[in-house]
Design a protein around this motif. Sequence first.
Motif, mmCIF file in Angstrom:
data_model
loop_
_atom_site.group_PDB
_atom_site.id
_atom_site.type_symbol
_atom_site.label_atom_id
_atom_site.label_comp_id
_atom_site.label_asym_id
_atom_site.label_seq_id
_atom_site.Cartn_x
_atom_site.Cartn_y
_atom_site.Cartn_z
ATOM 1 N N SER A 1 0.375 -1.200 -0.051
ATOM 2 C CA SER A 1 -0.041 0.029 0.015
ATOM 3 C C SER A 1 1.056 1.379 0.008
ATOM 4 O O SER A 1 0.455 2.227 -0.181
ATOM 5 C CB SER A 1 -0.872 0.444 1.003
ATOM 6 O OG SER A 1 -0.399 0.162 2.357
ATOM 7 N N HIS A 2 2.179 0.860 0.681
ATOM 8 C CA HIS A 2 2.965 2.563 0.573
ATOM 9 C C HIS A 2 3.631 2.311 -0.628
ATOM 10 O O HIS A 2 5.377 2.981 -0.624
ATOM 11 C CB HIS A 2 3.235 2.891 2.364
ATOM 12 C CG HIS A 2 2.687 2.866 3.255
ATOM 13 N ND1 HIS A 2 1.941 1.959 3.715
ATOM 14 C CD2 HIS A 2 2.500 3.859 3.357
ATOM 15 C CE1 HIS A 2 1.323 2.354 4.806
ATOM 16 N NE2 HIS A 2 1.739 3.539 4.583
ATOM 17 N N LEU A 3 3.692 1.501 -1.543
ATOM 18 C CA LEU A 3 4.466 1.297 -2.435
ATOM 19 C C LEU A 3 6.054 1.342 -2.220
ATOM 20 O O LEU A 3 6.999 1.819 -3.010
ATOM 21 C CB LEU A 3 4.299 2.563 -3.448
ATOM 22 C CG LEU A 3 3.127 2.846 -3.917
ATOM 23 C CD1 LEU A 3 2.998 4.526 -5.405
ATOM 24 C CD2 LEU A 3 3.010 1.848 -4.699
ATOM 25 N N HIS A 4 6.571 0.307 -1.500
ATOM 26 C CA HIS A 4 7.927 -0.197 -1.311
ATOM 27 C C HIS A 4 7.664 -1.630 -1.762
ATOM 28 O O HIS A 4 9.282 -1.783 -1.548
ATOM 29 C CB HIS A 4 7.474 -0.409 1.190
ATOM 30 C CG HIS A 4 7.836 0.779 1.432
ATOM 31 N ND1 HIS A 4 7.154 0.820 2.702
ATOM 32 C CD2 HIS A 4 7.957 1.881 0.949
ATOM 33 C CE1 HIS A 4 7.504 1.671 2.642
ATOM 34 N NE2 HIS A 4 7.531 2.924 2.387
ATOM 35 N N VAL A 5 7.174 -2.600 -2.223
ATOM 36 C CA VAL A 5 7.144 -3.305 -2.928
ATOM 37 C C VAL A 5 6.963 -3.296 -4.709
ATOM 38 O O VAL A 5 4.916 -2.792 -4.327
ATOM 39 C CB VAL A 5 6.149 -4.651 -2.176
ATOM 40 C CG1 VAL A 5 6.816 -5.806 -3.299
ATOM 41 C CG2 VAL A 5 6.706 -4.625 -1.307
ATOM 42 N N THR A 6 7.209 -2.715 -5.573
ATOM 43 C CA THR A 6 6.912 -2.826 -7.050
ATOM 44 C C THR A 6 7.904 -3.906 -7.500
ATOM 45 O O THR A 6 8.735 -4.319 -7.013
ATOM 46 C CB THR A 6 7.696 -2.071 -6.770
ATOM 47 O OG1 THR A 6 9.476 -1.520 -7.280
ATOM 48 C CG2 THR A 6 7.024 -0.536 -6.300
ATOM 49 N N LYS A 7 7.604 -3.941 -8.565
ATOM 50 C CA LYS A 7 8.251 -4.777 -9.894
ATOM 51 C C LYS A 7 9.590 -4.642 -9.205
ATOM 52 O O LYS A 7 10.123 -6.042 -9.448
ATOM 53 C CB LYS A 7 8.056 -5.267 -10.968
ATOM 54 C CG LYS A 7 6.718 -5.221 -11.696
ATOM 55 C CD LYS A 7 6.143 -5.426 -13.515
ATOM 56 C CE LYS A 7 4.886 -5.703 -13.188
ATOM 57 N NZ LYS A 7 4.229 -4.901 -14.362
ATOM 58 N N HIS A 8 10.420 -4.137 -9.823
ATOM 59 C CA HIS A 8 11.797 -3.541 -9.528
ATOM 60 C C HIS A 8 11.907 -3.939 -7.947
ATOM 61 O O HIS A 8 13.171 -4.143 -8.555
ATOM 62 C CB HIS A 8 12.200 -2.194 -10.405
ATOM 63 C CG HIS A 8 11.326 -1.806 -11.399
ATOM 64 N ND1 HIS A 8 11.295 -2.607 -12.557
ATOM 65 C CD2 HIS A 8 10.708 -1.147 -11.510
ATOM 66 C CE1 HIS A 8 11.273 -2.646 -13.382
ATOM 67 N NE2 HIS A 8 9.954 -0.943 -13.283
ATOM 68 N N SER A 9 11.585 -3.768 -6.982
ATOM 69 C CA SER A 9 12.157 -3.508 -5.854
ATOM 70 C C SER A 9 11.475 -5.032 -4.710
ATOM 71 O O SER A 9 12.301 -5.229 -4.293
ATOM 72 C CB SER A 9 11.615 -2.507 -5.094
ATOM 73 O OG SER A 9 9.964 -2.774 -4.583
ATOM 74 N N TYR A 10 10.728 -5.796 -5.971
ATOM 75 C CA TYR A 10 10.448 -7.451 -4.588
ATOM 76 C C TYR A 10 11.476 -8.249 -4.895
ATOM 77 O O TYR A 10 11.161 -8.727 -3.409
ATOM 78 C CB TYR A 10 9.612 -8.078 -6.017
ATOM 79 C CG TYR A 10 8.853 -9.208 -5.757
ATOM 80 C CD1 TYR A 10 8.060 -9.293 -4.653
ATOM 81 C CD2 TYR A 10 9.315 -10.407 -5.795
ATOM 82 C CE1 TYR A 10 7.276 -10.427 -4.153
ATOM 83 C CE2 TYR A 10 8.546 -11.343 -5.386
ATOM 84 C CZ TYR A 10 8.030 -11.509 -4.066
ATOM 85 O OH TYR A 10 7.287 -12.586 -3.297
ATOM 86 N N CYS A 11 12.259 -8.266 -5.400
ATOM 87 C CA CYS A 11 13.688 -9.451 -4.842
ATOM 88 C C CYS A 11 14.080 -9.098 -3.861
ATOM 89 O O CYS A 11 14.145 -9.603 -2.888
ATOM 90 C CB CYS A 11 14.341 -9.669 -6.228
ATOM 91 S SG CYS A 11 13.286 -11.030 -7.625
ATOM 92 N N THR A 12 14.712 -7.916 -3.925
ATOM 93 C CA THR A 12 15.478 -7.037 -2.694
ATOM 94 C C THR A 12 15.050 -7.067 -1.083
ATOM 95 O O THR A 12 14.825 -7.350 -0.179
ATOM 96 C CB THR A 12 15.544 -6.078 -2.845
ATOM 97 O OG1 THR A 12 15.931 -6.021 -4.091
ATOM 98 C CG2 THR A 12 16.259 -5.243 -1.416
#
Length: 116
Positions: A88-99
């Motif tokens: 909901s806070h956009l901390h997980v996106t397609k680009h940051s998912y693995c990290t």
Amino acid sequence: DRRAGNDAERYLAQTMFHRAFPERSLALFVTLLLELPTLFIISGGSDQLCSLIGRRRYQLLVAFLPLTSAISGNVGLQASTLTTRAVSHLHVTKHSYCTWLLAEVGTAGYQGLGMG
């Protein structure tokens, strides 16, 4: 909510170790303490436990078995809540998912080592 956003930002900036301790582990330690008598009951030490604490207290303790079972889902609830907040806070996106996923798995590993 502004406070929730600040909490989410602060959590995201923490290391895996600081996410695990004390952020998420206090509830797990309380759960562990509540579930130790259950472990003794299930592992076959019920006669010893009954003689140690007395029959009346033993019956009261057995009555709490469903409660301790309900509490045992604590880690799953924490992970679900934190995942929802991260999305909901956009901390997980397609680009940051693995990290993000590796950080959460590392945090769970620290919790497992601390509890085990």
